[in-house]
Design a protein around this motif. Structure first.
Motif, PDB file in Angstrom:
ATOM      1  N   VAL A   1       0.683  -1.227   0.137  1.00  0.00           N
ATOM      2  CA  VAL A   1       0.070   0.040   0.024  1.00  0.00           C
ATOM      3  C   VAL A   1       0.904   1.116  -0.117  1.00  0.00           C
ATOM      4  N   ILE A   2       2.095   1.088   0.756  1.00  0.00           N
ATOM      5  CA  ILE A   2       2.685   2.476   1.023  1.00  0.00           C
ATOM      6  C   ILE A   2       3.418   2.704  -0.339  1.00  0.00           C
ATOM      7  N   SER A   3       3.971   1.404  -0.893  1.00  0.00           N
ATOM      8  CA  SER A   3       4.890   1.566  -2.275  1.00  0.00           C
ATOM      9  C   SER A   3       3.805   2.251  -3.507  1.00  0.00           C
TER      10      SER A   3
ATOM     11  N   ASN B   1       2.712   9.712  -6.559  1.00  0.00           N
ATOM     12  CA  ASN B   1       3.051  11.139  -5.890  1.00  0.00           C
ATOM     13  C   ASN B   1       2.039  11.294  -4.697  1.00  0.00           C
ATOM     14  N   GLY B   2       1.999  10.354  -3.809  1.00  0.00           N
ATOM     15  CA  GLY B   2       1.316  10.621  -2.421  1.00  0.00           C
ATOM     16  C   GLY B   2      -0.014  10.204  -2.333  1.00  0.00           C
ATOM     17  N   LYS B   3      -0.530   9.921  -3.294  1.00  0.00           N
ATOM     18  CA  LYS B   3      -2.133   9.697  -3.486  1.00  0.00           C
ATOM     19  C   LYS B   3      -2.484   8.372  -4.324  1.00  0.00           C
ATOM     20  N   ALA B   4      -2.871   7.335  -4.037  1.00  0.00           N
ATOM     21  CA  ALA B   4      -3.450   6.011  -4.603  1.00  0.00           C
ATOM     22  C   ALA B   4      -4.705   5.866  -4.466  1.00  0.00           C
ATOM     23  N   VAL B   5      -5.392   5.695  -6.030  1.00  0.00           N
ATOM     24  CA  VAL B   5      -6.793   5.312  -5.842  1.00  0.00           C
ATOM     25  C   VAL B   5      -6.924   3.923  -6.129  1.00  0.00           C
ATOM     26  N   VAL B   6      -7.773   3.083  -5.299  1.00  0.00           N
ATOM     27  CA  VAL B   6      -8.119   1.688  -5.575  1.00  0.00           C
ATOM     28  C   VAL B   6      -9.422   1.449  -5.905  1.00  0.00           C
TER      29      VAL B   6
ATOM     30  N   LYS C   1      -0.463  10.002   6.158  1.00  0.00           N
ATOM     31  CA  LYS C   1      -0.361  11.074   7.106  1.00  0.00           C
ATOM     32  C   LYS C   1       0.215  10.865   8.246  1.00  0.00           C
ATOM     33  N   ASP C   2       1.402  11.711   8.928  1.00  0.00           N
ATOM     34  CA  ASP C   2       1.890  11.513  10.179  1.00  0.00           C
ATOM     35  C   ASP C   2       2.420   9.959  10.150  1.00  0.00           C
ATOM     36  N   GLY C   3       2.729   9.295   9.141  1.00  0.00           N
ATOM     37  CA  GLY C   3       3.359   8.129   8.912  1.00  0.00           C
ATOM     38  C   GLY C   3       2.308   7.004   9.026  1.00  0.00           C
ATOM     39  N   LYS C   4       0.886   7.306   8.737  1.00  0.00           N
ATOM     40  CA  LYS C   4       0.116   6.200   8.972  1.00  0.00           C
ATOM     41  C   LYS C   4      -0.789   6.375   7.824  1.00  0.00           C
ATOM     42  N   VAL C   5      -1.433   5.081   7.152  1.00  0.00           N
ATOM     43  CA  VAL C   5      -2.166   5.111   6.108  1.00  0.00           C
ATOM     44  C   VAL C   5      -3.395   5.721   6.190  1.00  0.00           C
ATOM     45  N   VAL C   6      -3.929   6.468   5.482  1.00  0.00           N
ATOM     46  CA  VAL C   6      -5.214   7.108   5.687  1.00  0.00           C
ATOM     47  C   VAL C   6      -5.985   6.785   4.417  1.00  0.00           C
ATOM     48  N   ILE C   7      -7.162   6.383   4.591  1.00  0.00           N
ATOM     49  CA  ILE C   7      -8.135   6.067   3.279  1.00  0.00           C
ATOM     50  C   ILE C   7      -9.334   6.977   3.417  1.00  0.00           C
ATOM     51  N   THR C   8      -9.538   7.550   2.342  1.00  0.00           N
ATOM     52  CA  THR C   8     -10.586   8.582   2.260  1.00  0.00           C
ATOM     53  C   THR C   8     -11.675   8.049   1.135  1.00  0.00           C
ATOM     54  N   ASP C   9     -12.879   7.881   1.710  1.00  0.00           N
ATOM     55  CA  ASP C   9     -14.174   7.220   0.753  1.00  0.00           C
ATOM     56  C   ASP C   9     -14.697   8.544  -0.043  1.00  0.00           C
ATOM     57  N   ALA C  10     -15.524   8.014  -0.759  1.00  0.00           N
ATOM     58  CA  ALA C  10     -16.366   9.109  -2.040  1.00  0.00           C
ATOM     59  C   ALA C  10     -17.019  10.221  -1.470  1.00  0.00           C
TER      60      ALA C  10
ATOM     61  N   VAL D   1      -5.344   3.483   9.281  1.00  0.00           N
ATOM     62  CA  VAL D   1      -5.282   2.188   9.553  1.00  0.00           C
ATOM     63  C   VAL D   1      -4.352   2.082  10.903  1.00  0.00           C
ATOM     64  N   THR D   2      -5.060   1.498  11.865  1.00  0.00           N
ATOM     65  CA  THR D   2      -4.428   1.403  13.420  1.00  0.00           C
ATOM     66  C   THR D   2      -3.641   0.254  13.596  1.00  0.00           C
ATOM     67  N   ILE D   3      -3.796  -0.813  12.945  1.00  0.00           N
ATOM     68  CA  ILE D   3      -3.257  -2.225  12.857  1.00  0.00           C
ATOM     69  C   ILE D   3      -3.249  -2.736  11.648  1.00  0.00           C
ATOM     70  N   ALA D   4      -1.952  -2.927  11.008  1.00  0.00           N
ATOM     71  CA  ALA D   4      -1.704  -3.337   9.710  1.00  0.00           C
ATOM     72  C   ALA D   4      -1.226  -4.642   9.700  1.00  0.00           C
ATOM     73  N   ASP D   5      -1.308  -5.398   8.379  1.00  0.00           N
ATOM     74  CA  ASP D   5      -0.790  -6.734   8.194  1.00  0.00           C
ATOM     75  C   ASP D   5      -1.005  -7.853   9.315  1.00  0.00           C
ATOM     76  N   VAL D   6      -2.406  -7.760   9.286  1.00  0.00           N
ATOM     77  CA  VAL D   6      -3.093  -8.981  10.170  1.00  0.00           C
ATOM     78  C   VAL D   6      -3.073 -10.194   8.924  1.00  0.00           C
ATOM     79  N   ASN D   7      -2.207 -11.030   8.802  1.00  0.00           N
ATOM     80  CA  ASN D   7      -2.365 -11.981   7.784  1.00  0.00           C
ATOM     81  C   ASN D   7      -3.328 -12.907   7.858  1.00  0.00           C
TER      82      ASN D   7
END
Length: 193
Positions: free
Chosen positions: A128-130, A136-141, A154-163, A170-176
């Motif tokens: 996700v970070i990659s 350029n700092g903003k990915a649309v999926v 933002k501040d080192g954390k992944v932020v998801i913006t909805d429509a 994201v508060t806990i990442a990579d729960v495989n």
């Protein structure tokens, strides 16, 4: 003579088989690398639903997945990336929203909200970070619901913006999981309705 040669080969084969199985069993005895979510261990060998039902922080999400008849889908092979809102995230919605969505007549809307939190494929936090950095700092999926989410850092954390401009962090990442990965988020993402 031929019989004894055959018997010797058979004994060697059995010994190798037993040795191989011992190694495999020893390998299975090793503890899986787990992450704690909602007071429960999340096992990479279990699927998304099998793990989520054990998290005390995701009881609302599990109830919603059951009400939307998505248990079978999220138990399937996948892989899926799920942005999983906590109970507190659902509680932050306007009063009555969850109860309304859980009504049988609103199953289609509930399914739309839940699948808006799912991306086809397994995307780790590093992926996700990659993706964000490559764009350029903003990915649309595009989600399984067919609508887009915007990912930023933002501040080192992944932020998801909805429509609608709503944001979840994201508060806990990579729960495989055996069929993908969960990233726990602190807000419910809502598609345009």
């Amino acid at each position: 003579m031929k019989k004894s040669k055959f018997l010797s080969l058979a004994l060697v084969a059995v010994a190798l088989f037993i040795g191989h199985n011992s190694v495999a069993q020893d390998g299975m005895m090793k503890k899986e690398k787990t992450v704690m979510v909602g007071g429960a261990e999340m096992y990479p060998s279990k699927n998304i639903v099998e793990n989520a039902v054990n998290s005390k922080d995701h009881t609302t999400l599990v109830a919603a997945v059951k009400a939307a008849d998505l248990v079978e889908t999220l138990s399937s092979e996948g892989p899926f990336t799920v942005f999983a809102p906590t109970n507190a995230a659902f509680d932050a919605l306007p009063a009555g929203t969850v109860d309304t969505l859980l009504k049988p007549e609103n199953k289609k809307a509930l399914t739309g909200v839940l699948t808006y939190h799912v991306i086809a494929g397994k995307f780790s936090a590093a992926d996700v970070i990659s993706l964000i950095k490559k764009n350029n700092g903003k990915a649309v999926v595009t989600t399984v619901a067919g609508a887009d989410l915007t990912l930023t850092i933002k501040d080192g954390k992944v932020v998801i913006t909805d429509a609608n401009g709503g944001m979840a962090t994201v508060t806990i990442a990579d729960v495989n999981q055996s069929n993908g990965v969960i990233h726990v988020v602190d807000a419910v993402l809502l598609p345009k309705m």
